[in-house]
Design an enzyme around this catalytic site. Structure first.
Site, PDB file in Angstrom:
ATOM      1  N   HIS A 117     -19.623  11.026  73.914  1.00 52.92           N
ATOM      2  CA  HIS A 117     -20.504  10.029  73.298  1.00 52.92           C
ATOM      3  C   HIS A 117     -21.906  10.136  73.888  1.00 52.92           C
ATOM      4  CE1 HIS A 117     -20.681   6.654  70.464  1.00 52.92           C
ATOM      5  NE2 HIS A 117     -21.787   6.425  71.104  1.00 52.92           N
ATOM      6  N   GLY A 118     -22.824  10.507  73.033  1.00 54.02           N
ATOM      7  CA  GLY A 118     -24.236  10.560  73.418  1.00 54.02           C
ATOM      8  C   GLY A 118     -24.610  11.748  74.292  1.00 54.02           C
ATOM      9  N   ASN A 152     -17.692  17.353  67.162  1.00 54.06           N
ATOM     10  CA  ASN A 152     -17.446  16.220  66.264  1.00 54.06           C
ATOM     11  C   ASN A 152     -18.322  16.384  65.021  1.00 54.06           C
ATOM     12  OD1 ASN A 152     -17.854  13.639  65.003  1.00 54.06           O
ATOM     13  ND2 ASN A 152     -16.875  12.694  66.770  1.00 54.06           N
ATOM     14  N   GLU A 206      -9.740  11.267  65.739  1.00 55.76           N
ATOM     15  CA  GLU A 206     -10.054   9.952  66.313  1.00 55.76           C
ATOM     16  C   GLU A 206      -9.637   8.894  65.303  1.00 55.76           C
ATOM     17  OE1 GLU A 206     -14.197   9.792  67.115  1.00 55.76           O
ATOM     18  OE2 GLU A 206     -14.113  11.352  68.630  1.00 55.76           O
ATOM     19  N   ASP A 214     -18.393  14.402  62.301  1.00 57.35           N
ATOM     20  CA  ASP A 214     -18.546  13.183  61.496  1.00 57.35           C
ATOM     21  C   ASP A 214     -19.911  13.092  60.807  1.00 57.35           C
ATOM     22  OD1 ASP A 214     -16.075  12.453  62.438  1.00 57.35           O
ATOM     23  OD2 ASP A 214     -16.803  10.868  63.758  1.00 57.35           O
ATOM     24  N   HIS A 215     -20.953  13.497  61.544  1.00 54.47           N
ATOM     25  CA  HIS A 215     -22.290  13.262  60.992  1.00 54.47           C
ATOM     26  C   HIS A 215     -22.656  14.218  59.858  1.00 54.47           C
ATOM     27  CE1 HIS A 215     -23.060   9.902  63.445  1.00 54.47           C
ATOM     28  NE2 HIS A 215     -22.839  10.568  64.558  1.00 54.47           N
ATOM     29  N   GLU A 248     -10.438  10.009  77.357  1.00 52.87           N
ATOM     30  CA  GLU A 248     -11.803  10.486  77.111  1.00 52.87           C
ATOM     31  C   GLU A 248     -12.730   9.405  77.645  1.00 52.87           C
ATOM     32  OE1 GLU A 248     -12.802  12.156  73.274  1.00 52.87           O
ATOM     33  OE2 GLU A 248     -14.864  11.448  73.469  1.00 52.87           O
ATOM     34  N   ARG A 299     -16.263   5.465  56.249  1.00 54.23           N
ATOM     35  CA  ARG A 299     -17.730   5.502  56.215  1.00 54.23           C
ATOM     36  C   ARG A 299     -18.271   6.932  56.109  1.00 54.23           C
ATOM     37  NH1 ARG A 299     -20.157   2.711  61.481  1.00 54.23           N
ATOM     38  NH2 ARG A 299     -19.039   0.975  60.563  1.00 54.23           N
ATOM     39  N   GLY A 314     -21.035  15.396  69.145  1.00 50.64           N
ATOM     40  CA  GLY A 314     -21.269  15.393  67.706  1.00 50.64           C
ATOM     41  C   GLY A 314     -22.728  15.315  67.333  1.00 50.64           C
ATOM     42  N   HIS A 315     -23.326  14.162  67.547  1.00 45.12           N
ATOM     43  CA  HIS A 315     -24.642  13.891  66.977  1.00 45.12           C
ATOM     44  C   HIS A 315     -25.699  14.926  67.350  1.00 45.12           C
ATOM     45  CE1 HIS A 315     -28.566  11.952  66.543  1.00 45.12           C
ATOM     46  NE2 HIS A 315     -28.018  11.449  65.455  1.00 45.12           N
ATOM     47  N   ARG A 340     -25.529  10.407  50.037  1.00 46.98           N
ATOM     48  CA  ARG A 340     -25.825  10.659  48.626  1.00 46.98           C
ATOM     49  C   ARG A 340     -24.594  10.552  47.738  1.00 46.98           C
ATOM     50  NH1 ARG A 340     -29.361   9.513  46.010  1.00 46.98           N
ATOM     51  NH2 ARG A 340     -30.940  10.540  47.273  1.00 46.98           N
ATOM     52  N   ARG A 344     -12.300   6.769  59.861  1.00 43.98           N
ATOM     53  CA  ARG A 344     -12.453   5.320  60.051  1.00 43.98           C
ATOM     54  C   ARG A 344     -11.713   4.562  58.962  1.00 43.98           C
ATOM     55  NH1 ARG A 344     -16.632   3.382  63.247  1.00 43.98           N
ATOM     56  NH2 ARG A 344     -16.320   1.505  62.035  1.00 43.98           N
ATOM     57  N   THR A 398     -16.404  -4.110  77.545  1.00 46.07           N
ATOM     58  CA  THR A 398     -17.852  -4.176  77.775  1.00 46.07           C
ATOM     59  C   THR A 398     -18.452  -2.768  77.848  1.00 46.07           C
ATOM     60  OG1 THR A 398     -17.313  -4.362  80.099  1.00 46.07           O
ATOM     61  CG2 THR A 398     -17.932  -6.395  78.967  1.00 46.07           C
ATOM     62  N   HIS A 442     -13.390  11.552  62.993  1.00 50.85           N
ATOM     63  CA  HIS A 442     -12.940  10.159  63.066  1.00 50.85           C
ATOM     64  C   HIS A 442     -12.718   9.655  61.644  1.00 50.85           C
ATOM     65  CE1 HIS A 442     -13.917   5.846  64.739  1.00 50.85           C
ATOM     66  NE2 HIS A 442     -12.767   5.896  64.097  1.00 50.85           N
TER      67      HIS A 442
HETATM   68  N1  PXP Z   1     -16.002  10.866  71.392  1.00 48.71           N
HETATM   69  C1  PXP Z   1     -15.670   9.756  70.700  1.00 48.71           C
HETATM   70  C2  PXP Z   1     -14.367   9.099  71.010  1.00 48.71           C
HETATM   71  C3  PXP Z   1     -16.505   9.243  69.696  1.00 48.71           C
HETATM   72  O1  PXP Z   1     -16.149   8.152  69.013  1.00 48.71           O
HETATM   73  C4  PXP Z   1     -17.718   9.917  69.426  1.00 48.71           C
HETATM   74  C5  PXP Z   1     -18.632   9.395  68.367  1.00 48.71           C
HETATM   75  O2  PXP Z   1     -18.091   9.576  67.119  1.00 48.71           O
HETATM   76  C6  PXP Z   1     -18.010  11.077  70.147  1.00 48.71           C
HETATM   77  C7  PXP Z   1     -17.161  11.516  71.143  1.00 48.71           C
HETATM   78  C8  PXP Z   1     -19.238  11.879  69.871  1.00 48.71           C
HETATM   79  O3  PXP Z   1     -20.385  11.134  70.140  1.00 48.71           O
HETATM   80  P1  PXP Z   1     -21.796  11.747  69.718  1.00 48.71           P
HETATM   81  O4  PXP Z   1     -21.782  11.864  68.234  1.00 48.71           O
HETATM   82  O5  PXP Z   1     -22.759  10.747  70.232  1.00 48.71           O
HETATM   83  O6  PXP Z   1     -21.912  13.065  70.393  1.00 48.71           O
END
Ligand code: PXP
Length: 252
Positions: A203-204, A12, A82, A14-15, A163, A61, A225-226, A23, A57, A113, A55
């Site tokens: 995620h995470g 991912n 996404e 995105d970051h 997912e 963003r 991603g992150h 910037r 959005r 939740t 993603h």
């Molecule tokens: N999967 C989905 C559906 C997400 O929305 C995200 C976050 O953008 C990720 C995976 C990746 O999460 P992370 O950036 O925490 O690895």
């Protein structure tokens, strides 16, 4: 149980766009804007990414429309888009025709939740979107928490892939709550597999907690991603992806 074949790694990006947007704002950033998200993606592919996830959005963003089009045009890229379950994004996806779309929540009312998409709470809407995207030849995945109710709803709307949201587990990692969150994911993987779904997760996930994620059964692909983008600040994205790919190997 360690899987006998390597999991696929969706990176991912995105970051990388988040850093650029910090910037250079606007839908049409300057050609000099850094980092170059397309070049970053090429390097992620060179490092062994099996797919690229981004993603788009509604608030634009981080990823911009121009990023999606440029990355979709890269040779050999398997794109996982996404997006929110909205008519505008639906039309965008049908025109773009990425290999896969993952429907994710963006507005508070759509979130369970667990933080995943509330498929059960909006069955008709998700079913219609899933149907239309599948008819366009796009693989549809739903980003949901490891909740039996939501997994059964994914089957009911005709999605072939889910997912599982690993965020609660990742937040609990190294705390006493982590084991229970991992067991919830394990039960979710087992139920989804029994119901005939392909199971991805994300995620995470990071270079450390991946050890526990790899004990989950039936996983097909991880979207990360992150942690990879953060490591890339030190190693470059090619090395960061290669290192994560190494951790996905059964013998690692
Ligand atoms: N999967 C989905 C559906 C997400 O929305 C995200 C976050 O953008 C990720 C995976 C990746 O999460 P992370 O950036 O925490 O690895």
């Amino acid at each position: 149980m360690t899987p006998s074949r390597p999991l696929l790694l969706g990176v991912n990006i995105d970051h990388a766009a988040t850093l650029r947007q910090a910037r250079y704002r606007g839908a049409h950033p300057s050609p000099h804007a850094e980092p170059d998200v397309v070049a970053f993606t090429r390097e992620a592919l060179a490092g062994g990414a099996d797919g690229i996830t981004l993603h788009l959005r509604e608030d634009r963003r981080h990823i911009q429309d121009a990023d999606v089009h440029a990355i979709a045009a890269l040779p050999g890229v398997r794109l996982n888009l996404e997006m929110a379950c909205t008519p505008a994004m639906n039309a965008f996806a049908r025109k773009l025709k990425p290999a896969a779309v993952c429907l994710v929540p963006e507005s508070r009312e759509e979130v369970t939740t667990e933080g995943g998409l509330d498929v059960a709470g909006q069955l008709a809407r998700v079913k219609e979107t899933t149907h239309v995207l599948k008819a366009a030849g796009i693989e549809v995945s739903l980003f949901i928490g490891p909740d039996a109710h939501q997994i059964e709803a994914a089957v009911a709307v005709g999605a072939p892939v889910i997912e599982l949201h690993t965020g609660a587990f990742a937040n609990a990692w190294k705390s006493p709550a982590a084991a229970a969150e991992l067991e919830r994911l394990r039960a979710g993987c087992e139920l989804a597999h029994r119901l005939g779904l392909i199971v991805n997760a994300g995620h995470g996930i990071n270079y450390d907690n991946i050890r526990a994620i790899l004990t989950l059964p039936h996983l097909h692909e991880l979207n990360i991603g992150h942690s990879i983008v953060a490591r890339a600040l030190f190693t470059g994205i090619r090395g960061a992806v290669a290192e994560m790919k190494g951790r996905l190997k059964p013998s690692a």
